[in-house]
Design a protein around this motif. Structure first.
Motif, mmCIF file in Angstrom:
data_model
loop_
_atom_site.group_PDB
_atom_site.id
_atom_site.type_symbol
_atom_site.label_atom_id
_atom_site.label_comp_id
_atom_site.label_asym_id
_atom_site.label_seq_id
_atom_site.Cartn_x
_atom_site.Cartn_y
_atom_site.Cartn_z
ATOM 1 N N ILE A 196 62.650 14.049 3.860
ATOM 2 C CA ILE A 196 62.654 15.383 4.452
ATOM 3 C C ILE A 196 61.226 15.905 4.531
ATOM 4 O O ILE A 196 60.484 15.886 3.546
ATOM 5 C CB ILE A 196 63.530 16.326 3.608
ATOM 6 C CG1 ILE A 196 64.989 15.826 3.631
ATOM 7 C CG2 ILE A 196 63.426 17.756 4.109
ATOM 8 C CD1 ILE A 196 65.869 16.454 2.573
ATOM 9 N N SER A 197 60.865 16.360 5.732
ATOM 10 C CA SER A 197 59.568 16.998 5.930
ATOM 11 C C SER A 197 59.790 18.218 6.822
ATOM 12 O O SER A 197 60.928 18.528 7.184
ATOM 13 C CB SER A 197 58.574 16.028 6.589
ATOM 14 O OG SER A 197 58.868 15.857 7.960
ATOM 15 N N ALA A 198 58.725 18.872 7.228
ATOM 16 C CA ALA A 198 58.851 20.029 8.112
ATOM 17 C C ALA A 198 59.389 19.635 9.486
ATOM 18 O O ALA A 198 59.973 20.458 10.191
ATOM 19 C CB ALA A 198 57.506 20.730 8.259
ATOM 20 N N THR A 199 59.225 18.364 9.869
ATOM 21 C CA THR A 199 59.604 17.949 11.222
ATOM 22 C C THR A 199 60.594 16.786 11.268
ATOM 23 O O THR A 199 61.009 16.383 12.355
ATOM 24 C CB THR A 199 58.353 17.558 12.036
ATOM 25 O OG1 THR A 199 57.669 16.505 11.343
ATOM 26 C CG2 THR A 199 57.426 18.748 12.228
ATOM 27 N N THR A 200 60.943 16.215 10.107
ATOM 28 C CA THR A 200 61.856 15.069 10.106
ATOM 29 C C THR A 200 62.840 15.159 8.945
ATOM 30 O O THR A 200 62.564 15.802 7.927
ATOM 31 C CB THR A 200 61.090 13.732 9.973
ATOM 32 O OG1 THR A 200 60.368 13.735 8.744
ATOM 33 C CG2 THR A 200 60.143 13.502 11.141
ATOM 34 N N ALA A 201 63.970 14.496 9.128
ATOM 35 C CA ALA A 201 64.963 14.370 8.052
ATOM 36 C C ALA A 201 65.808 13.135 8.341
ATOM 37 O O ALA A 201 66.075 12.793 9.500
ATOM 38 C CB ALA A 201 65.849 15.607 7.964
ATOM 39 N N HIS A 202 66.212 12.470 7.274
ATOM 40 C CA HIS A 202 67.026 11.251 7.376
ATOM 41 C C HIS A 202 68.348 11.503 6.661
ATOM 42 O O HIS A 202 68.373 12.008 5.539
ATOM 43 C CB HIS A 202 66.280 10.087 6.715
ATOM 44 C CG HIS A 202 67.029 8.801 6.705
ATOM 45 N ND1 HIS A 202 67.010 7.923 7.769
ATOM 46 C CD2 HIS A 202 67.834 8.242 5.763
ATOM 47 C CE1 HIS A 202 67.752 6.866 7.471
ATOM 48 N NE2 HIS A 202 68.273 7.045 6.262
ATOM 49 N N TRP A 203 69.455 11.141 7.333
ATOM 50 C CA TRP A 203 70.789 11.265 6.747
ATOM 51 C C TRP A 203 71.504 9.938 6.929
ATOM 52 O O TRP A 203 71.323 9.251 7.946
ATOM 53 C CB TRP A 203 71.581 12.364 7.459
ATOM 54 C CG TRP A 203 73.013 12.455 7.048
ATOM 55 C CD1 TRP A 203 73.529 13.203 6.028
ATOM 56 C CD2 TRP A 203 74.144 11.800 7.650
ATOM 57 N NE1 TRP A 203 74.898 13.053 5.954
ATOM 58 C CE2 TRP A 203 75.305 12.181 6.943
ATOM 59 C CE3 TRP A 203 74.290 10.904 8.712
ATOM 60 C CZ2 TRP A 203 76.581 11.719 7.262
ATOM 61 C CZ3 TRP A 203 75.552 10.444 9.034
ATOM 62 C CH2 TRP A 203 76.683 10.857 8.311
ATOM 63 N N GLU A 204 72.294 9.579 5.931
ATOM 64 C CA GLU A 204 73.131 8.389 6.093
ATOM 65 C C GLU A 204 74.459 8.594 5.381
ATOM 66 O O GLU A 204 74.557 9.329 4.407
ATOM 67 C CB GLU A 204 72.430 7.134 5.597
ATOM 68 C CG GLU A 204 72.017 7.154 4.159
ATOM 69 C CD GLU A 204 71.194 5.933 3.773
ATOM 70 O OE1 GLU A 204 71.563 5.284 2.776
ATOM 71 O OE2 GLU A 204 70.204 5.637 4.467
#
Length: 155
Positions: free
Chosen positions: A122-130
């Motif tokens: 997680i960052s200000a511009t990205t996120a990963h979900w699975e």
């Protein structure tokens, strides 16, 4: 903590990878785009997003609610395919060291499973979900849906 999902408030382009067959030993993935729009409510103790899958012909929504007594989040999912049914039971969990893990016991095609949702990177511009399923109570996992979100710039 209250506000854990505030990072997701806004509009996101979402790249999806999903197994075409789950719990079947498949390694055939389909890829498709989506757009997610998320909002916070209850001063960060709630979060809602609607996600549209334009090439797949459906949309979905997640409601996330924080319980201050247990310090756990409950995540409920529904889609336009099953519009009157929230994901029951919800996946429940918390963030630790920037990674959120949420679990529920459920069934898939009549098979008892444990479901895991994981938020990471997680960052200000990205996120990963699975999303992953386990048929052995969490000893092994099959990741079957991955979403990589990129924040859209404000207009």
């Amino acid at each position: 903590m209250i506000g854990d999902f505030d990072f997701y408030v806004g509009t996101w382009d979402v790249a999806n990878r999903r197994l075409t067959k789950r719990l079947a030993g498949s390694d055939d993935w389909e890829e498709f785009p989506a757009v997610s729009v998320a909002r916070s409510f209850f001063a960060g103790a709630g979060n809602f997003d609607e996600i549209t899958f334009p090439t797949m012909g459906f949309s979905g929504a997640t409601v996330r609610l924080f319980d201050p007594a247990t310090e756990l989040w409950s995540l409920y999912w529904t889609s336009s395919v099953t519009p009157l049914a929230l994901r029951d039971p919800p996946v429940v969990g918390r963030f630790v060291d920037g990674v959120g893990e949420f679990f529920a016991d459920d069934t898939f095609d009549g098979v008892p499973i444990t479901v895991r949702f994981r938020w990471s990177d997680i960052s200000a511009t990205t996120a990963h979900w699975e999303q992953a399923f386990s048929v052995d109570r969490g000893s092994t996992w099959e990741t079957n849906w991955i979403m990589d979100s990129t924040r859209r710039e404000a207009d």
